[in-house]
Design a protein around this motif. Structure first.
Motif, short mmCIF file in Angstrom:
data_model
loop_
_atom_site.label_atom_id
_atom_site.label_comp_id
_atom_site.label_asym_id
_atom_site.label_seq_id
_atom_site.Cartn_x
_atom_site.Cartn_y
_atom_site.Cartn_z
N LEU B 37 -17.55 28.13 8.43
CA LEU B 37 -18.64 28.68 7.62
C LEU B 37 -18.44 30.17 7.41
O LEU B 37 -18.58 30.68 6.29
CB LEU B 37 -19.99 28.43 8.31
CG LEU B 37 -20.58 27.06 8.09
CD1 LEU B 37 -21.90 26.93 8.85
CD2 LEU B 37 -20.82 26.83 6.60
N VAL B 38 -18.12 30.89 8.49
CA VAL B 38 -17.93 32.34 8.39
C VAL B 38 -16.79 32.63 7.41
O VAL B 38 -16.92 33.46 6.50
CB VAL B 38 -17.62 32.95 9.78
CG1 VAL B 38 -17.21 34.40 9.65
CG2 VAL B 38 -18.83 32.83 10.69
N ASN B 39 -15.68 31.91 7.57
CA ASN B 39 -14.52 32.18 6.72
C ASN B 39 -14.79 31.84 5.26
O ASN B 39 -14.41 32.59 4.36
CB ASN B 39 -13.31 31.41 7.25
CG ASN B 39 -12.02 31.91 6.64
OD1 ASN B 39 -11.67 31.52 5.55
ND2 ASN B 39 -11.34 32.81 7.32
N VAL B 40 -15.47 30.74 5.03
CA VAL B 40 -15.76 30.36 3.64
C VAL B 40 -16.69 31.38 3.00
O VAL B 40 -16.50 31.78 1.85
CB VAL B 40 -16.37 28.94 3.60
CG1 VAL B 40 -16.98 28.67 2.24
CG2 VAL B 40 -15.29 27.90 3.91
N THR B 41 -17.69 31.85 3.77
CA THR B 41 -18.62 32.83 3.22
C THR B 41 -17.92 34.14 2.85
O THR B 41 -18.20 34.75 1.83
CB THR B 41 -19.72 33.16 4.26
OG1 THR B 41 -20.20 31.94 4.79
CG2 THR B 41 -20.84 33.94 3.63
N VAL B 42 -17.01 34.58 3.73
CA VAL B 42 -16.41 35.90 3.53
C VAL B 42 -15.20 35.84 2.61
O VAL B 42 -15.02 36.72 1.77
CB VAL B 42 -16.01 36.51 4.90
CG1 VAL B 42 -15.20 37.78 4.72
CG2 VAL B 42 -17.25 36.79 5.72
N VAL B 43 -14.37 34.81 2.75
CA VAL B 43 -13.10 34.80 2.04
C VAL B 43 -13.10 33.87 0.83
O VAL B 43 -12.88 34.30 -0.30
CB VAL B 43 -11.93 34.43 2.99
CG1 VAL B 43 -10.62 34.41 2.23
CG2 VAL B 43 -11.85 35.43 4.14
N LEU B 44 -13.38 32.59 1.07
CA LEU B 44 -13.21 31.62 -0.02
C LEU B 44 -14.27 31.79 -1.11
O LEU B 44 -13.93 31.87 -2.30
CB LEU B 44 -13.25 30.19 0.53
CG LEU B 44 -12.95 29.12 -0.53
CD1 LEU B 44 -11.52 29.22 -0.99
CD2 LEU B 44 -13.25 27.73 0.01
N GLY B 45 -15.55 31.87 -0.70
CA GLY B 45 -16.63 32.00 -1.69
C GLY B 45 -16.41 33.19 -2.62
O GLY B 45 -16.30 33.02 -3.84
N PRO B 46 -16.31 34.40 -2.05
CA PRO B 46 -16.09 35.56 -2.92
C PRO B 46 -14.78 35.48 -3.71
O PRO B 46 -14.73 36.00 -4.83
CB PRO B 46 -16.06 36.73 -1.94
CG PRO B 46 -16.87 36.27 -0.79
CD PRO B 46 -16.61 34.80 -0.67
N SER B 47 -13.74 34.83 -3.17
CA SER B 47 -12.50 34.70 -3.93
C SER B 47 -12.74 33.88 -5.19
O SER B 47 -12.26 34.23 -6.27
CB SER B 47 -11.40 34.04 -3.11
OG SER B 47 -11.05 34.86 -2.02
N ILE B 48 -13.52 32.80 -5.02
CA ILE B 48 -13.85 31.99 -6.20
C ILE B 48 -14.77 32.79 -7.12
O ILE B 48 -14.61 32.79 -8.35
CB ILE B 48 -14.51 30.66 -5.76
CG1 ILE B 48 -13.48 29.82 -5.01
CG2 ILE B 48 -15.05 29.90 -6.97
CD1 ILE B 48 -14.05 28.61 -4.33
N GLY B 49 -15.70 33.54 -6.50
CA GLY B 49 -16.56 34.42 -7.28
C GLY B 49 -15.75 35.37 -8.16
O GLY B 49 -16.10 35.62 -9.30
N SER B 50 -14.66 35.87 -7.59
CA SER B 50 -13.79 36.80 -8.33
C SER B 50 -13.31 36.19 -9.64
O SER B 50 -13.20 36.88 -10.65
CB SER B 50 -12.58 37.17 -7.49
OG SER B 50 -12.65 38.51 -7.11
#
Lengths: 281, 308
Positions: B37-50
């Motif tokens: 959850l922590v990793n998806v929130t910080v790395v994956l989610g915002p990367s897709i947001g980008s």
């Protein structure tokens, strides 16, 4: 014959030592000069930046401590370090245990995800992350940065801990399970105590990463009272560099002395942990 | 374990299988969920947001306005971007050669040592553990125009070296690369040394009996012996070269006049100084694209049977 070859070999190692000594001068020389400069007066450093100090000025250290705001930045950095290490070791350790020991469904997929996530550049997620964190009030908040550090350090921690846990024989856990322990009990009372060397290595590497980290700390902590030693030194050294070398050098020595002392005692663990991290990340 | 529980309490078949399902399928996932959850929130989610924000005009505060591929079209004609990209290529070339050569030299000198090898390995590794701000400030001092190493060289009869290394259009980028490398090459050296120490000594003995000199030994025994590590590090260098940020930012902030600008520095400036977060996201995305190209080269080589 064999004796001859080996004696020829030891003789011919002299050029090796000469070349390596030159490289050592290149690597360590600048640090020696830094050490000399940290006890020079401003006028001494101004005229004689590369030589021995003409007189020893210890007062650079207390001055650097006060002017460099180390009294607030050291606690900040220590909080970040402690929080990140605790978070990474506990959450990463749990994940590593699950992958290594519980035959987690989809373990391969998770490992793949962690590999990909560890090779994504910070610049890719930095911008949306910053604006999301600002909405959540996690900018200028040590806890907010700890969450980010836990996430970015997690892949390395999981790989290294998993690799260690896989080598622990299952008999230990099975014995505990027969005694009625649940998985949490097996993890915290059997596997963690048996894998402490790996936890120590990961803890060291993560501490070093956090203590030295620059980009994220300068983006997410912009208030002076929340600066880390690194971001604070950045503004401190740009303000005083070229005017008072003794002062900035003393500040640098204050920052790296704990690192060097730790490295001296635990150098093998440091080197192995960092190079494994480099290979995986 | 299950056998033990059955003997004690004899629960029903259904309860047993529910328990089995919980232990085997749910518990393992509960253990990985928090960090995921922590990793998806910080790395994956915002990367897709980008990816989304790269298609918008967005100052980072208000609403993002969808503009399609306009940011990418702008990149194609952005002289600053092109210049930064060229600088990244120079950076890549520098890091594919100088640190690799230095590290190979040091590792091959240390590998045959029976005394002092570990000691030298530790000494040469020390710069790698220093924070970038310290490394940068040490070298800013050492390369001072009127009191640093250049001035010393001038005094000893080598004129022309006392220049403002970080303030000069021709030297700013390479000087920042030099400082980054001072901190970096010891790390490579340790990796190469570890690889060299696992090359079987019989191979060296055989080469020596064949009359090979040291250079031949290095070319025909050492290099092939460490080639998996070497190729892997060349590829990692390729990826990292497109992400380099700290040293340039601390030493020159991309200046003077953009002469040391890298793509990462442009992202930073657009996002946090010019408030063009959408454009910054687009640049960040192109950086990942370059990294992805290098990763695919890596995968192709692997499929072709390279041991990397």
């Amino acid at each position: 014959m064999r004796h001859k070859i080996s004696s020829r070999r030891t003789n011919s190692l002299l050029p090796n030592y000469v070349i390596v000594m030159l490289l050592v001068v290149f690597a360590i020389g600048p640090l020696i000069i830094l050490l000399f400069n940290s006890v020079k007066s401003p006028s001494d450093a101004g005229q004689n930046l590369l030589g021995f100090p003409r007189e020893i000025v210890w007062s650079n250290f207390p001055r650097a401590w006060t002017i460099g705001l180390f009294g607030t930045t050291v606690p900040n950095s220590l909080i970040l370090m402690g929080g990140t290490v605790a978070g990474t070791l506990s959450l990463g350790g749990m994940a590593a245990y699950s992958i290594a020991k519980l035959k987690m469904p989809g373990a391969g997929l998770l490992t793949m995800y962690m590999l990909v996530s560890s090779s994504l550049p910070v610049q890719l997620f930095l911008v949306p992350l910053f604006f999301m964190w600002r909405k959540l009030d996690l900018v200028n908040n040590l806890f907010g940065l700890i969450i980010i550090y836990v996430a970015t350090n997690a892949p390395f921690a999981i790989f290294l801990l998993r690799a260690y846990m896989v080598q622990i024989p299952n008999d230990f856990e099975d014995a505990a399970r027969v005694d009625g322990a649940g998985e949490w009990g097996v993890f915290s009372h059997v596997v963690v105590p048996l894998s402490w060397p790996a936890f120590l290595t990961v803890g060291l590497v993560v501490s070093l990463n956090v203590w030295n980290e620059f980009l994220l700390a300068s983006v997410f902590l912009t208030k002076q009272e929340l600066f880390t030693v690194v971001t604070s030194y950045y503004s401190f050294s740009s303000a005083y560099s070229g005017r008072d070398w003794g002062l900035t050098s003393a500040g640098a020595v204050i920052m790296i002395a704990p690192l060097l002392i730790l490295f001296l005692f635990l150098q093998r663990r440091f080197i192995e942990g960092l190079t494994q991290g480099g290979l995986k990340g | 374990m299950r056998a033990a529980t059955t003997e004690v309490s004899q629960p029903s078949q259904a309860a047993l299988s529910r328990r089995w399902f919980f232990n085997r399928k749910v518990v393992p996932i509960l253990f990985v969920l928090p960090i995921l959850l922590v990793n998806v929130t910080v790395v994956l989610g915002p990367s897709i947001g980008s990816i989304y924000f790269s298609l918008t005009e967005w100052n980072g505060i208000g609403l993002a306005k969808f503009i399609g591929l306009a940011n990418f079209q702008a990149i194609l004609t952005d002289k600053q971007y092109f210049h930064a990209f060229q600088n990244n290529l120079t950076w890549l070339l520098f890091f594919l050669t100088i640190p690799i050569a230095l590290a190979l030299l040091a590792a091959s000198m240390i590998a045959p040592m029976r005394k002092g090898g570990l000691f030298f390995r530790a000494l040469l590794f020390i710069p790698f553990i220093l924070p970038s701000v310290i490394t940068a400030s040490i070298w800013k001092d050492l390369l001072q125009i009127d009191t640093g190493l250049g001035a010393l060289a001038a005094k000893m009869g080598l004129p022309g070296l006392n220049i403002a290394y970080f303030g000069n259009l021709q030297t700013s980028l390479l000087s920042a690369a030099f400082v980054d490398n001072w901190h970096w090459w010891g790390f490579l050296m340790v990796l190469f040394l570890t690889a060299m120490q696992s090359v079987p000594t019989e191979l060296y003995d055989a080469a020596r009996i064949d009359g090979a000199n040291r250079w031949n030994e290095f070319l025909h025994v050492t290099l092939p012996g460490i080639s998996p590590t070497l190729v892997f590090m060349l590829l990692m260098t390729g990826i990292w070269s497109f992400l380099a940020f700290d040293y340039v930012w601390i030493l020159t902030q991309g200046g003077p006049a953009g002469s040391s600008e890298l793509l990462s520095v442009l992202v930073f400036k657009h996002a946090f100084q010019r408030f063009e977060a959408g454009y910054a996201a687009a640049i960040g995305l192109t950086m990942s694209f370059f990294a992805a190209i290098i990763i695919s080269i890596f995968q192709i080589l692997r499929k072709r049977g390279w041991e990397i």
